[in-house]
Design an enzyme around this catalytic site. Structure first.
Site, short mmCIF file in Angstrom:
data_model
loop_
_atom_site.label_atom_id
_atom_site.label_comp_id
_atom_site.label_asym_id
_atom_site.label_seq_id
_atom_site.Cartn_x
_atom_site.Cartn_y
_atom_site.Cartn_z
N HIS A 42 1.76 4.51 -2.82
CA HIS A 42 1.87 5.96 -2.66
C HIS A 42 3.24 6.43 -3.15
CE1 HIS A 42 -1.82 6.78 -0.53
NE2 HIS A 42 -1.52 5.99 0.49
N HIS A 46 0.84 -1.21 0.00
CA HIS A 46 0.00 0.00 0.00
C HIS A 46 0.87 1.26 0.00
CE1 HIS A 46 -3.58 2.44 1.36
NE2 HIS A 46 -2.59 3.21 1.78
N GLU A 47 1.78 1.32 0.95
CA GLU A 47 2.62 2.52 1.07
C GLU A 47 3.54 2.66 -0.15
OE1 GLU A 47 1.84 4.71 3.08
OE2 GLU A 47 0.53 3.46 4.31
N HIS A 89 3.49 6.62 -6.89
CA HIS A 89 2.75 7.80 -7.38
C HIS A 89 3.64 9.04 -7.25
CE1 HIS A 89 -1.50 9.88 -7.24
NE2 HIS A 89 -0.95 9.95 -8.43
ZN LIG Z 1 -2.81 5.30 2.02
#
Ligand SMILES: [Zn+2]
Length: 677
Positions: A470, A466-467, A473
């Site tokens: 980020h 998940h991290e 991105h």
């Molecule tokens: Zn998040």
């Protein structure tokens, strides 16, 4: 005095940064920025992108690059001195931000630049649109009397919201219970008993001490066999900061909540919005209140039947296996856990050997490499804040450097808990600067012991992915303007798209085979275990869905329907929402909203729906990979070019449509969460 923060040219010199450098550096930079910006306004009769916006972006970037290592070290190598220096700077930075947002001459200059739209490229126009929108939202263009009122409201709101948090914190801290006989804690896992023991010791008490802090509350409500104990803890927790419960009236948020809603409403109307919900949407991907409500009602209608079935199953299980005929609110988590164990009996100990960090991390790089054609390279000798920190570069297929990141994986003393990605510096290309994005990737895994690698739980692997989503991105962006590169300028309700998207790769066999293998034997996860993991994934997903929808609808409606003649109607609206979506009705004395800091004191006001909204985006985006193959090159390149590289340079809806070929649909989320609709 030489100051490494002010002398910084490339990456931060972490090992040289001392607490005493912090305040002087921030003071110097803020003074310099103020003076430079005023001089620039004075001396630029015809402001345009290059003579006006670009220099300001560069100065702001420098401030950001100096503050970033400070704020990062405060989180990962905290000390009293550093915290003091950090806290001393917070109001200074916040004052500076407010001052810039309300600087009328600065606003006029930005407007002048924006008016000459022909001279601007698409990205520059987006930067200016965002800037003008934010100037407007900070009240800069109001007539004098309204501007004064706007500021008064801001001040009152800021003290009310901090009072709200303080009340929740004080009410949380006010309750504790000391247990002198461990039998009363039957059912609790050893880790929870250890924590209770340690808490007692820290308070110089004998026995075991329970509190309302989540690490204490959660195991009690989930595992404690004693129903009376669960009830007491539930009641104390769910009446915090209200006129009910063990500290009734002592930290009561009732008046603050009404006042916060009234002021938000008034301020939104000053700015020309009908209500606070409309104002909240000004910076979001969702286009209208009706769209948000339609979305939430639709999800609710399609999830509620399943939630009802799940609750019926739970009731039947509690009755048959445990002889409990009536399920109280403080029984739900407890019997749910029993049912989960009964059905799937998955323990972390069984799963962890298949996720050694030494395989998971390179395997994750492999997954990302297959998707986007990039490679990862560890770089030695980069100055960092702790010897465990690693540093990596991301390169294109042709060797071009795209981004860099620090990897700080293990829990240790004086490091904040949880996992997160933060921005060290954004991508920025101007006539003077060519800067690639750099990220901090932070986790709190159990460090390796001896020569055994760190073994991760599946939850931890999901968090890491998940991290890292980020991070990608932030780091794979190709946008040159720092205000809209990477995660900057991305609408709040769309920012979790790349991160939640990555979680899917923790559940796919083809992906798992790249990073999940037994740390001793190298064997992949056995089919039987994988099957149970998948089955357990969606346990009670209907009930979880309607609960999130209850929070989202409640939050959105109290802000949208606020009416000065009728007052806030907080519990009236909450009850209406529950009539529509909830399957579990809490007792009359439940005061959940009095502790709902996300919306009363945090940034989620009229925005709690963002969690679900972004889940729809990520599930729907992943469904295209399911159709084309989860490592399909063309789909990967399309996601890279349309989403990851574009940051906030275009509206999130346009970017999504460019990738998916249509607007988002909720079907994939329902399918992924096992909700038959
Ligand atoms: Zn998040």
């Amino acid at each position: 005095m030489s100051n490494p923060l002010l002398e910084q040219t490339g990456l931060p010199a972490f090992s040289a940064i001392r607490p005493e450098h912090v305040e002087p550096a921030i003071d110097a930079l803020l003074a310099e920025n103020r003076q430079r910006i005023e001089a620039l306004i004075d001396n630029t009769p015809h402001p345009d992108w290059h003579n006006f916006v670009e220099p300001i972006e560069e100065w702001e970037d420098r401030l950001g690059r100096v503050w970033s290592p400070v704020s990062h070290m405060n989180a990962v190598v905290n000390s009293d001195a550093l915290r003091e220096a950090y806290n001393a700077c917070l109001p200074k930075l916040s004052d500076y931000g407010t001052e810039m947002g309300q600087n009328e001459r600065l606003y006029a200059a930005y407007k002048a630049v924006a008016e000459n739209a022909d001279a601007l490229d698409e990205g520059q126009r987006k930067v200016l649109d965002n800037a003008l929108r934010d100037f407007h939202l900070s009240g800069v263009d109001l007539p004098a009397d309204k501007k004064q009122r706007y500021k008064e409201i801001n001040q009152e709101l800021s003290s009310l919201t901090s009072k709200f948090s303080e009340n929740v914190l004080d009410a949380t801290n006010a309750w504790s219970r000391v247990i002198d006989n461990v039998d009363a804690l039957r059912g609790l896992p050893q880790s929870a008993l250890d924590l209770a023991r340690q808490t007692a010791e820290q308070n110089e008490l004998e026995g075991w001490m329970l509190t309302l802090d989540y690490p204490s509350f959660y195991p009690v409500i989930t595992y404690a066999d004693d129903a009376e104990l669960r009830k007491d803890v539930y009641k104390a927790y769910q009446t915090r900061a209200s006129e009910q419960g063990p500290h009734a009236g002592q930290f009561d948020n009732t008046e603050s909540m009404d006042r916060i809603l009234a002021l938000r409403h008034e301020q939104s109307q000053l700015l020309g919005f009908d209500n606070y919900a409309e104002r909240s949407l000004a910076r979001k991907m969702a286009r209208s209140s009706d769209e948000v409500l339609g979305f939430l009602h639709d999800l609710a209608a399609r999830s509620k039947p399943q939630a009802e079935n799940e609750l019926a199953e739970l009731r039947a299980f509690a009755a048959e296996r445990h002889g409990v005929s009536e399920l109280e609110p403080w029984d739900i988590a407890y019997y749910s856990e029993k049912l989960r164990q009964h059905r799937y009996s998955i323990t972390q100990e069984e799963v962890k050997p298949y996720f050694p960090e030494t395989r998971v991390v390179p395997g994750m790089f492999d997954v990302v490499g297959r998707l986007y054609g990039v490679t990862f390279h560890e770089v030695d000798g980069v100055d960092a804040w702790h010897p465990d920190v690693k540093f990596y570069e991301i390169r294109d297929h042709d060797g071009t450097e795209r981004g860099q990141f620090y990897f700080d994986l293990y829990a240790r003393k004086n490091k904040r808990g949880g996992a997160w990605m933060d921005d060290c510096q954004p991508r920025m290309v101007t006539r003077n600067v060519a800067q690639i994005p750099v990220a901090y990737m932070t986790c709190n895994f159990t460090p390796p012991v001896g020569d055994k690698p760190a073994l991760l739980t599946h939850d931890e692997v999901e968090t890491l992915f998940h991290e890292f989503g980020h991070g990608l991105h932030h780091m794979l962006t190709q946008v040159d303007y720092s205000a809209i590169s990477g995660i900057n300028g991305v609408a709040w309700d769309a920012v979790e798209l790349p991160s939640q998207f990555m979680e899917n790769y923790c559940w796919e066999r083809e992906a798992l085979n790249l990073f999940a293998a037994h740390y001793e034997t190298g064997e992949p996860i056995p089919d039987e275990l994988y099957g149970r993991m998948l089955a357990a994934k969606n346990f009670q997903s209907g009930m979880m869905m309607v609960r999130q929808l209850e929070f989202s609808l409640f939050d959105f409606r109290i802000h949208r329907e606020y009416d000065p003649t009728r007052g806030a109607r907080i519990y009236e609206i909450l009850n209406e929402v529950r009539d529509e979506v909830a399957v579990i009705r809490p007792p009359e004395w439940n005061r959940f909203a009095h502790g709902f800091s996300h919306i009363f004191a945090g940034g989620y006001a009229a925005g709690y729906y963002s969690y679900k909204w972004a889940e729809v985006l990520s599930a729907d985006a992943f469904s295209l990979f399911e159709e084309n193959g989860i490592f399909d090159q063309a789909t990967g390149q399309s996601f890279l070019h349309h989403i990851l590289e574009r940051g906030g340079s275009k509206d999130a809806m346009d970017l999504f449509v460019a990738f998916r070929g249509r607007e988002p649909q909720i079907d994939a989320l329902l399918r992924h969460t096992g909700i038959a609709a």
